[in-house]
Motif scaffolding. Sequence first.
Motif, PDB file in Angstrom:
ATOM      1  N   GLU A 143       8.914  11.420   5.565  1.00  0.00           N
ATOM      2  CA  GLU A 143       9.288  11.848   6.915  1.00  0.00           C
ATOM      3  C   GLU A 143       9.994  13.190   6.800  1.00  0.00           C
ATOM      4  OE1 GLU A 143       8.565  10.510   9.780  1.00  0.00           O
ATOM      5  OE2 GLU A 143       7.569   8.731   8.957  1.00  0.00           O
ATOM      6  N   ALA A 144       9.401  14.222   7.385  1.00  0.00           N
ATOM      7  CA  ALA A 144       9.965  15.571   7.338  1.00  0.00           C
ATOM      8  C   ALA A 144       9.343  16.367   8.470  1.00  0.00           C
ATOM      9  CB  ALA A 144       9.675  16.232   5.996  1.00  0.00           C
ATOM     10  N   PRO A 145      10.016  17.415   8.928  1.00  0.00           N
ATOM     11  CA  PRO A 145       9.437  18.211  10.013  1.00  0.00           C
ATOM     12  C   PRO A 145       8.160  18.913   9.572  1.00  0.00           C
ATOM     13  CG  PRO A 145      11.367  19.299   9.082  1.00  0.00           C
ATOM     14  CD  PRO A 145      11.326  17.936   8.494  1.00  0.00           C
ATOM     15  N   GLN A 146       7.200  19.008  10.466  1.00  0.00           N
ATOM     16  CA  GLN A 146       5.978  19.742  10.163  1.00  0.00           C
ATOM     17  C   GLN A 146       6.247  21.228  10.045  1.00  0.00           C
ATOM     18  OE1 GLN A 146       2.917  19.337  13.140  1.00  0.00           O
ATOM     19  NE2 GLN A 146       1.309  20.114  11.800  1.00  0.00           N
ATOM     20  N   LYS A 147       7.246  21.690  10.809  1.00  0.00           N
ATOM     21  CA  LYS A 147       7.625  23.105  10.792  1.00  0.00           C
ATOM     22  C   LYS A 147       9.141  23.188  10.644  1.00  0.00           C
ATOM     23  CE  LYS A 147       5.447  25.796  13.535  1.00  0.00           C
ATOM     24  NZ  LYS A 147       4.963  26.485  14.773  1.00  0.00           N
ATOM     25  N   ALA A 148       9.621  23.858   9.586  1.00  0.00           N
ATOM     26  CA  ALA A 148      11.050  24.012   9.328  1.00  0.00           C
ATOM     27  C   ALA A 148      11.486  25.423   9.708  1.00  0.00           C
ATOM     28  CB  ALA A 148      11.359  23.746   7.864  1.00  0.00           C
ATOM     29  N   GLU A 149      12.268  25.532  10.771  1.00  0.00           N
ATOM     30  CA  GLU A 149      12.726  26.852  11.209  1.00  0.00           C
ATOM     31  C   GLU A 149      13.702  27.474  10.217  1.00  0.00           C
ATOM     32  OE1 GLU A 149      14.157  26.795  15.171  1.00  0.00           O
ATOM     33  OE2 GLU A 149      12.279  26.016  16.012  1.00  0.00           O
ATOM     34  N   ASN A 150      14.542  26.649   9.606  1.00  0.00           N
ATOM     35  CA  ASN A 150      15.502  27.132   8.613  1.00  0.00           C
ATOM     36  C   ASN A 150      15.276  26.359   7.317  1.00  0.00           C
ATOM     37  OD1 ASN A 150      17.632  28.014   7.088  1.00  0.00           O
ATOM     38  ND2 ASN A 150      19.237  27.162   8.396  1.00  0.00           N
ATOM     39  N   GLY A 151      14.689  27.032   6.327  1.00  0.00           N
ATOM     40  CA  GLY A 151      14.392  26.358   5.073  1.00  0.00           C
ATOM     41  C   GLY A 151      15.604  25.977   4.261  1.00  0.00           C
ATOM     42  N   ALA A 152      16.800  26.425   4.666  1.00  0.00           N
ATOM     43  CA  ALA A 152      18.011  26.096   3.916  1.00  0.00           C
ATOM     44  C   ALA A 152      18.454  24.657   4.130  1.00  0.00           C
ATOM     45  CB  ALA A 152      19.147  27.042   4.293  1.00  0.00           C
ATOM     46  N   VAL A 153      18.052  24.064   5.251  1.00  0.00           N
ATOM     47  CA  VAL A 153      18.458  22.683   5.562  1.00  0.00           C
ATOM     48  C   VAL A 153      17.273  21.956   6.183  1.00  0.00           C
ATOM     49  CG1 VAL A 153      20.102  21.171   6.715  1.00  0.00           C
ATOM     50  CG2 VAL A 153      20.823  23.464   5.999  1.00  0.00           C
ATOM     51  N   VAL A 154      16.585  21.179   5.373  1.00  0.00           N
ATOM     52  CA  VAL A 154      15.435  20.410   5.834  1.00  0.00           C
ATOM     53  C   VAL A 154      15.681  18.943   5.478  1.00  0.00           C
ATOM     54  CG1 VAL A 154      12.941  20.080   5.723  1.00  0.00           C
ATOM     55  CG2 VAL A 154      13.920  22.384   5.449  1.00  0.00           C
ATOM     56  N   GLN A 155      15.819  18.102   6.477  1.00  0.00           N
ATOM     57  CA  GLN A 155      16.068  16.689   6.210  1.00  0.00           C
ATOM     58  C   GLN A 155      14.757  15.978   5.874  1.00  0.00           C
ATOM     59  OE1 GLN A 155      19.288  14.612   8.048  1.00  0.00           O
ATOM     60  NE2 GLN A 155      17.978  12.898   8.656  1.00  0.00           N
ATOM     61  N   VAL A 156      14.815  15.178   4.809  1.00  0.00           N
ATOM     62  CA  VAL A 156      13.632  14.501   4.295  1.00  0.00           C
ATOM     63  C   VAL A 156      13.962  13.032   4.050  1.00  0.00           C
ATOM     64  CG1 VAL A 156      12.008  14.356   2.364  1.00  0.00           C
ATOM     65  CG2 VAL A 156      12.769  16.583   3.194  1.00  0.00           C
ATOM     66  N   GLU A 157      13.034  12.165   4.421  1.00  0.00           N
ATOM     67  CA  GLU A 157      13.158  10.737   4.112  1.00  0.00           C
ATOM     68  C   GLU A 157      11.951  10.309   3.283  1.00  0.00           C
ATOM     69  OE1 GLU A 157      12.516   6.632   6.540  1.00  0.00           O
ATOM     70  OE2 GLU A 157      14.146   7.920   7.304  1.00  0.00           O
ATOM     71  N   ILE A 158      12.225   9.652   2.175  1.00  0.00           N
ATOM     72  CA  ILE A 158      11.189   9.093   1.307  1.00  0.00           C
ATOM     73  C   ILE A 158      11.313   7.583   1.350  1.00  0.00           C
ATOM     74  CG2 ILE A 158      10.196   9.069  -1.004  1.00  0.00           C
ATOM     75  CD1 ILE A 158      10.258  11.828   0.300  1.00  0.00           C
ATOM     76  N   ALA A 159      10.196   6.881   1.550  1.00  0.00           N
ATOM     77  CA  ALA A 159      10.262   5.426   1.643  1.00  0.00           C
ATOM     78  C   ALA A 159       8.995   4.789   1.117  1.00  0.00           C
ATOM     79  CB  ALA A 159      10.510   4.997   3.090  1.00  0.00           C
ATOM     80  N   SER A 160       9.159   3.617   0.537  1.00  0.00           N
ATOM     81  CA  SER A 160       8.056   2.767   0.124  1.00  0.00           C
ATOM     82  C   SER A 160       8.352   1.368   0.639  1.00  0.00           C
ATOM     83  CB  SER A 160       7.919   2.748  -1.402  1.00  0.00           C
ATOM     84  OG  SER A 160       7.041   1.713  -1.819  1.00  0.00           O
ATOM     85  N   ALA A 161       7.306   0.632   0.979  1.00  0.00           N
ATOM     86  CA  ALA A 161       7.476  -0.729   1.498  1.00  0.00           C
ATOM     87  C   ALA A 161       7.766  -1.738   0.397  1.00  0.00           C
ATOM     88  CB  ALA A 161       6.227  -1.154   2.267  1.00  0.00           C
ATOM     89  N   GLN A 162       7.775  -1.327  -0.849  1.00  0.00           N
ATOM     90  CA  GLN A 162       8.022  -2.248  -1.951  1.00  0.00           C
ATOM     91  C   GLN A 162       9.467  -2.751  -1.917  1.00  0.00           C
ATOM     92  OE1 GLN A 162       6.111  -1.538  -5.838  1.00  0.00           O
ATOM     93  NE2 GLN A 162       5.664   0.507  -5.052  1.00  0.00           N
ATOM     94  N   ALA A 163       9.684  -3.851  -2.611  1.00  0.00           N
ATOM     95  CA  ALA A 163      10.997  -4.493  -2.617  1.00  0.00           C
ATOM     96  C   ALA A 163      11.975  -3.745  -3.508  1.00  0.00           C
ATOM     97  CB  ALA A 163      10.854  -5.932  -3.100  1.00  0.00           C
ATOM     98  N   ALA A 164      13.261  -4.036  -3.318  1.00  0.00           N
ATOM     99  CA  ALA A 164      14.286  -3.490  -4.195  1.00  0.00           C
ATOM    100  C   ALA A 164      13.980  -3.899  -5.634  1.00  0.00           C
ATOM    101  CB  ALA A 164      15.659  -4.012  -3.781  1.00  0.00           C
ATOM    102  N   GLY A 165      14.145  -2.954  -6.553  1.00  0.00           N
ATOM    103  CA  GLY A 165      13.880  -3.226  -7.952  1.00  0.00           C
ATOM    104  C   GLY A 165      12.454  -2.951  -8.393  1.00  0.00           C
ATOM    105  N   SER A 166      11.559  -2.658  -7.439  1.00  0.00           N
ATOM    106  CA  SER A 166      10.154  -2.427  -7.781  1.00  0.00           C
ATOM    107  C   SER A 166       9.854  -0.970  -8.090  1.00  0.00           C
ATOM    108  CB  SER A 166       9.255  -2.902  -6.639  1.00  0.00           C
ATOM    109  OG  SER A 166       9.542  -2.176  -5.445  1.00  0.00           O
TER     110      SER A 166
END
Length: 268
Positions: A61-84
């Motif tokens: 999850e991240a913006p398609q267009k980043a107006e300021n490249g110095a601060v771009v919020q990103v979320e990384i996720a997988s549906a796998q369980a904890a420990g996987s």
Amino acid sequence: MQRRTLLKGWLAVASLPFWLAMQKVQAATWFVRAFEAKRTDQVMTALQANAVPVSPDIQIEAPQKAENGAVVQVEIASAQAAGSVANIRLLADANPTPLIASFELGKQVLPKLVTRIKLAQSGELIALLQQPDGQFRQQRRSIIVLEDGCAGSEREEPFSSSMKMRARPLADGPLGSKITELKIIIVHPMHTGRSKNDDGQLMPAHFMQLMQVVLNGQVIIDAQTGTGVSRNPYFTFYLKDVNMGDVIAVNWQDNRGLEGHGETTVAL
């Protein structure tokens, strides 16, 4: 990745007096070869991650267009369980040094995190996940960057760091039951070594390299970070089967040997 000891003697930091916990510490080895590599393929070689398949299970999850490249919020996720998932690495192929951060996850940590990064120019953001058996999977997302976030002008200020933390249980939902959300903000300039001050002079690199999250005396997240993490590093992690009143400590160290410590208890 072999478990590293970032802050010697702090595995039981929750039980130590504050003055003792803040003594000078010894750092682990930062993965120089991977973090200083100039190309994505060099990073992959350093990590021994070759011919990695793309997995639809991994979401970026991240913006398609980043107006300021110095601060771009990103979320990384997988549906796998904890420990996987043993490791999550984040790369930006158009950055001067593509490897942004590496997170070694303990068995109580879900493969989901949020952070803020710097992007030099338009290109692909890469999430590289490694399973406990050593197998890699990846996902990529293209981002358009309108302003370089890696080599612009930066403020030159006296160094002073602090940390804010919050750990709170979440209601049962898509992530499952008994999940705790941990938010961390560390005040740090995160200078890349490629930016200039108001006088047009290059500012020396000054960035956080190592961070550990310790739950009741046990390391559950072992992170390495590079110059691609945004000023005042921000992280959100999701922990499984953590109880109210449990103590979570965070310890970090930067490329100049400066370090910090903070702790919180799990509470509503």
